[in-house]
Design a protein around this motif. Structure first.
Motif, PDB file in Angstrom:
ATOM      1  N   ILE A  76       0.782  -0.659   7.009  1.00 22.80           N
ATOM      2  CA  ILE A  76       1.274  -1.480   6.220  1.00 22.80           C
ATOM      3  C   ILE A  76       0.331  -2.702   6.012  1.00 22.80           C
ATOM      4  O   ILE A  76      -0.037  -3.208   4.881  1.00 22.80           O
ATOM      5  N   CYS A  77      -0.062  -3.103   7.255  1.00 22.86           N
ATOM      6  CA  CYS A  77      -0.966  -4.476   7.080  1.00 22.86           C
ATOM      7  C   CYS A  77      -2.290  -4.126   6.573  1.00 22.86           C
ATOM      8  O   CYS A  77      -2.751  -4.863   5.749  1.00 22.86           O
ATOM      9  N   ASN A  78      -2.950  -3.014   7.103  1.00 21.33           N
ATOM     10  CA  ASN A  78      -3.947  -2.570   6.234  1.00 21.33           C
ATOM     11  C   ASN A  78      -4.032  -2.337   4.707  1.00 21.33           C
ATOM     12  O   ASN A  78      -4.924  -2.579   3.877  1.00 21.33           O
ATOM     13  N   HIS A  79      -2.742  -1.936   4.347  1.00 22.99           N
ATOM     14  CA  HIS A  79      -2.658  -1.625   2.857  1.00 22.99           C
ATOM     15  C   HIS A  79      -2.619  -3.109   2.274  1.00 22.99           C
ATOM     16  O   HIS A  79      -2.965  -3.145   1.172  1.00 22.99           O
ATOM     17  N   MET A  80      -1.757  -3.854   2.997  1.00 25.83           N
ATOM     18  CA  MET A  80      -1.694  -5.332   2.281  1.00 25.83           C
ATOM     19  C   MET A  80      -3.125  -5.913   1.929  1.00 25.83           C
ATOM     20  O   MET A  80      -3.164  -6.718   1.024  1.00 25.83           O
ATOM     21  N   LEU A  81      -3.714  -5.988   3.203  1.00 26.10           N
ATOM     22  CA  LEU A  81      -5.025  -6.469   3.163  1.00 26.10           C
ATOM     23  C   LEU A  81      -5.946  -5.773   1.976  1.00 26.10           C
ATOM     24  O   LEU A  81      -6.550  -6.414   1.164  1.00 26.10           O
ATOM     25  N   ALA A  82      -5.811  -4.672   1.812  1.00 27.90           N
ATOM     26  CA  ALA A  82      -6.521  -3.981   0.902  1.00 27.90           C
ATOM     27  C   ALA A  82      -6.070  -4.498  -0.525  1.00 27.90           C
ATOM     28  O   ALA A  82      -6.861  -4.501  -1.599  1.00 27.90           O
ATOM     29  N   LEU A  83      -4.942  -4.382  -0.710  1.00 31.68           N
ATOM     30  CA  LEU A  83      -4.142  -4.690  -2.050  1.00 31.68           C
ATOM     31  C   LEU A  83      -4.540  -6.195  -2.228  1.00 31.68           C
ATOM     32  O   LEU A  83      -4.856  -6.438  -3.429  1.00 31.68           O
ATOM     33  N   LEU A  84      -4.545  -6.990  -1.387  1.00 35.82           N
ATOM     34  CA  LEU A  84      -4.805  -8.442  -1.824  1.00 35.82           C
ATOM     35  C   LEU A  84      -6.291  -8.810  -2.297  1.00 35.82           C
ATOM     36  O   LEU A  84      -6.627  -9.655  -2.814  1.00 35.82           O
ATOM     37  N   ASP A  85      -7.174  -7.895  -1.659  1.00 33.67           N
ATOM     38  CA  ASP A  85      -8.446  -8.042  -2.062  1.00 33.67           C
ATOM     39  C   ASP A  85      -8.929  -7.203  -3.283  1.00 33.67           C
ATOM     40  O   ASP A  85      -9.912  -7.396  -3.818  1.00 33.67           O
ATOM     41  N   GLY A  86      -7.676  -6.648  -3.939  1.00 33.43           N
ATOM     42  CA  GLY A  86      -8.044  -6.051  -5.246  1.00 33.43           C
ATOM     43  C   GLY A  86      -8.449  -4.580  -5.298  1.00 33.43           C
ATOM     44  O   GLY A  86      -8.966  -4.171  -6.283  1.00 33.43           O
ATOM     45  N   THR A  87      -8.432  -3.906  -4.258  1.00 35.91           N
ATOM     46  CA  THR A  87      -8.607  -2.617  -4.163  1.00 35.91           C
ATOM     47  C   THR A  87      -7.940  -1.481  -4.900  1.00 35.91           C
ATOM     48  O   THR A  87      -6.851  -1.898  -5.196  1.00 35.91           O
ATOM     49  N   ASN A  88      -8.498  -0.346  -5.303  1.00 33.45           N
ATOM     50  CA  ASN A  88      -7.595   0.783  -5.823  1.00 33.45           C
ATOM     51  C   ASN A  88      -7.376   1.779  -5.003  1.00 33.45           C
ATOM     52  O   ASN A  88      -6.669   2.733  -5.411  1.00 33.45           O
ATOM     53  N   ASP A  89      -7.294   1.469  -3.804  1.00 38.40           N
ATOM     54  CA  ASP A  89      -7.140   2.567  -2.755  1.00 38.40           C
ATOM     55  C   ASP A  89      -6.540   2.056  -1.615  1.00 38.40           C
ATOM     56  O   ASP A  89      -7.198   1.210  -0.922  1.00 38.40           O
ATOM     57  N   PRO A  90      -5.208   1.758  -1.563  1.00 38.21           N
ATOM     58  CA  PRO A  90      -4.228   2.635  -2.253  1.00 38.21           C
ATOM     59  C   PRO A  90      -4.119   2.041  -3.539  1.00 38.21           C
ATOM     60  O   PRO A  90      -4.386   1.043  -3.904  1.00 38.21           O
ATOM     61  N   ASP A  91      -3.298   2.753  -4.652  1.00 33.78           N
ATOM     62  CA  ASP A  91      -3.126   2.575  -5.734  1.00 33.78           C
ATOM     63  C   ASP A  91      -2.456   1.585  -6.126  1.00 33.78           C
ATOM     64  O   ASP A  91      -1.310   1.349  -5.549  1.00 33.78           O
ATOM     65  N   PRO A  92      -2.944   0.390  -6.440  1.00 32.85           N
ATOM     66  CA  PRO A  92      -2.085  -0.914  -6.859  1.00 32.85           C
ATOM     67  C   PRO A  92      -1.098  -0.835  -7.345  1.00 32.85           C
ATOM     68  O   PRO A  92      -0.201  -1.722  -7.598  1.00 32.85           O
ATOM     69  N   GLY A  93      -1.000   0.129  -8.866  1.00 34.14           N
ATOM     70  CA  GLY A  93       0.121   0.339  -9.472  1.00 34.14           C
ATOM     71  C   GLY A  93       1.389   0.557  -8.723  1.00 34.14           C
ATOM     72  O   GLY A  93       2.512   0.675  -9.239  1.00 34.14           O
ATOM     73  N   GLN A  94       1.136   1.328  -7.722  1.00 35.58           N
ATOM     74  CA  GLN A  94       2.330   1.895  -6.765  1.00 35.58           C
ATOM     75  C   GLN A  94       2.608   0.870  -5.797  1.00 35.58           C
ATOM     76  O   GLN A  94       3.725   0.539  -5.445  1.00 35.58           O
ATOM     77  N   PHE A  95       1.662   0.115  -5.025  1.00 36.30           N
ATOM     78  CA  PHE A  95       1.671  -0.770  -3.884  1.00 36.30           C
ATOM     79  C   PHE A  95       1.615  -2.125  -4.134  1.00 36.30           C
ATOM     80  O   PHE A  95       1.982  -2.825  -3.343  1.00 36.30           O
ATOM     81  N   GLY A  96       1.220  -2.652  -5.343  1.00 39.87           N
ATOM     82  CA  GLY A  96       1.398  -3.838  -5.656  1.00 39.87           C
ATOM     83  C   GLY A  96      -0.212  -4.431  -6.016  1.00 39.87           C
ATOM     84  O   GLY A  96      -1.056  -3.710  -5.725  1.00 39.87           O
ATOM     85  N   ILE A  97      -0.410  -5.380  -6.708  1.00 37.70           N
ATOM     86  CA  ILE A  97      -1.676  -5.973  -7.237  1.00 37.70           C
ATOM     87  C   ILE A  97      -1.757  -7.444  -6.915  1.00 37.70           C
ATOM     88  O   ILE A  97      -0.934  -8.168  -6.586  1.00 37.70           O
ATOM     89  N   THR A  98      -2.920  -7.866  -6.943  1.00 44.13           N
ATOM     90  CA  THR A  98      -3.385  -9.438  -6.623  1.00 44.13           C
ATOM     91  C   THR A  98      -3.121 -10.012  -8.049  1.00 44.13           C
ATOM     92  O   THR A  98      -3.110  -9.665  -8.855  1.00 44.13           O
ATOM     93  N   THR A  99      -2.913 -11.430  -7.781  1.00 42.36           N
ATOM     94  CA  THR A  99      -2.699 -12.153  -9.031  1.00 42.36           C
ATOM     95  C   THR A  99      -3.743 -13.247  -9.239  1.00 42.36           C
ATOM     96  O   THR A  99      -4.453 -13.892  -8.484  1.00 42.36           O
ATOM     97  N   GLY A 100      -4.244 -13.170 -10.519  1.00 41.65           N
ATOM     98  CA  GLY A 100      -5.283 -14.053 -10.984  1.00 41.65           C
ATOM     99  C   GLY A 100      -6.597 -13.525 -10.556  1.00 41.65           C
ATOM    100  O   GLY A 100      -7.601 -14.392 -10.602  1.00 41.65           O
ATOM    101  N   GLY A 101      -6.753 -12.252  -9.748  1.00 40.91           N
ATOM    102  CA  GLY A 101      -7.975 -12.030  -9.284  1.00 40.91           C
ATOM    103  C   GLY A 101      -8.341 -12.577  -8.108  1.00 40.91           C
ATOM    104  O   GLY A 101      -9.540 -12.336  -7.870  1.00 40.91           O
TER     105      GLY A 101
END
Length: 230
Positions: A192-217
């Protein structure tokens, strides 16, 4: 509603009609033909037969009525019953009255009708006791015929439940290993932590549409800085 309950082919239909209703005037009989055209699962019962007896004088009249004027074919015969108006003070008293009334009906057919009636053909269809015997026999035969299929279905269900129980036992056994559960928990939290860090950096893997997206880039580092400032 009647058609809905009577249409399933595994159900018996008990068709009750008063003796005062003529066969040609029976509206429900036409409905019954739509549901069970061959009358293969229909028991036809004519009630208050003792009242109709007063109209019979000749044997042909009785036999014609008992034969239902040939409306059902040779394989289907109606039952003709008569019940006492007074139910009596107990079940035993009511049974006694039924027997007395049945005997009276038979004597009237034999003695008051010229030529009597065809006892060999219709005798087993006259009286409440005859109807009771037939219903008990029919239900017994149908339960007996359905027993193999019912047993096979129960065995199949027992097998499915056995498989489910084995699977649950394996899961319970696995959960009893505390060290294994701790390893699984650590692995899950780390994932979960690895996925959260990746999502906060704006990655598409895992899919941000499913796991969340960053705000304001903003990147993950900027989020951490903002959180620290707050």
């Amino acid at each position: 509603m009647v058609k809905t309950f009577a249409t399933p082919p595994h159900r018996l239909i008990l068709f009750l009609q008063q003796s005062s209703v003529e066969w040609c005037s029976s509206l429900w009989l036409n409905t019954l033909r739509e549901i069970d055209p061959t009358f293969s699962r229909t028991i036809i019962v004519i009630s208050k037969f003792d009242n109709r007896l007063k109209e019979f004088k000749m044997r042909w009249e009785v036999d014609t009525f008992l034969g239902a004027r040939g409306r059902f074919g040779d394989n289907t015969r109606p039952f003709f019953v008569a019940l006492p108006n007074d139910c009596g003070t107990s079940n035993e008293d009511f049974r006694r009255q039924i027997c007395e009334l049945e005997n009276r009906v038979l004597r009237q057919l034999q003695d008051d009708v010229k030529g009597g009636f065809d006892e060999e053909k219709y005798g087993s269809y006259i009286g409440f006791s005859r109807l009771k015997e037939y219903l008990e026999s029919e239900l017994h035969n149908r339960y007996k015929a359905a027993a193999p299929a019912t047993l096979a279905l129960l065995q199949q269900r027992c097998g499915e439940i056995g498989v489910d129980l084995t699977r649950l036992d394996m899961k319970l056994t696995a959960m009893s290993d505390v060290s294994r559960l701790k390893r699984l928990a650590v692995f899950h939290v780390g994932s979960i932590c690895n996925h959260m860090l990746a999502l906060l950096d704006g990655t598409n893997d895992p899919d941000p549409g499913q796991f969340g997206i960053t705000t304001g880039g903003r990147t993950g580092a900027e989020w951490y800085s903002q959180l620290a400032w707050d």
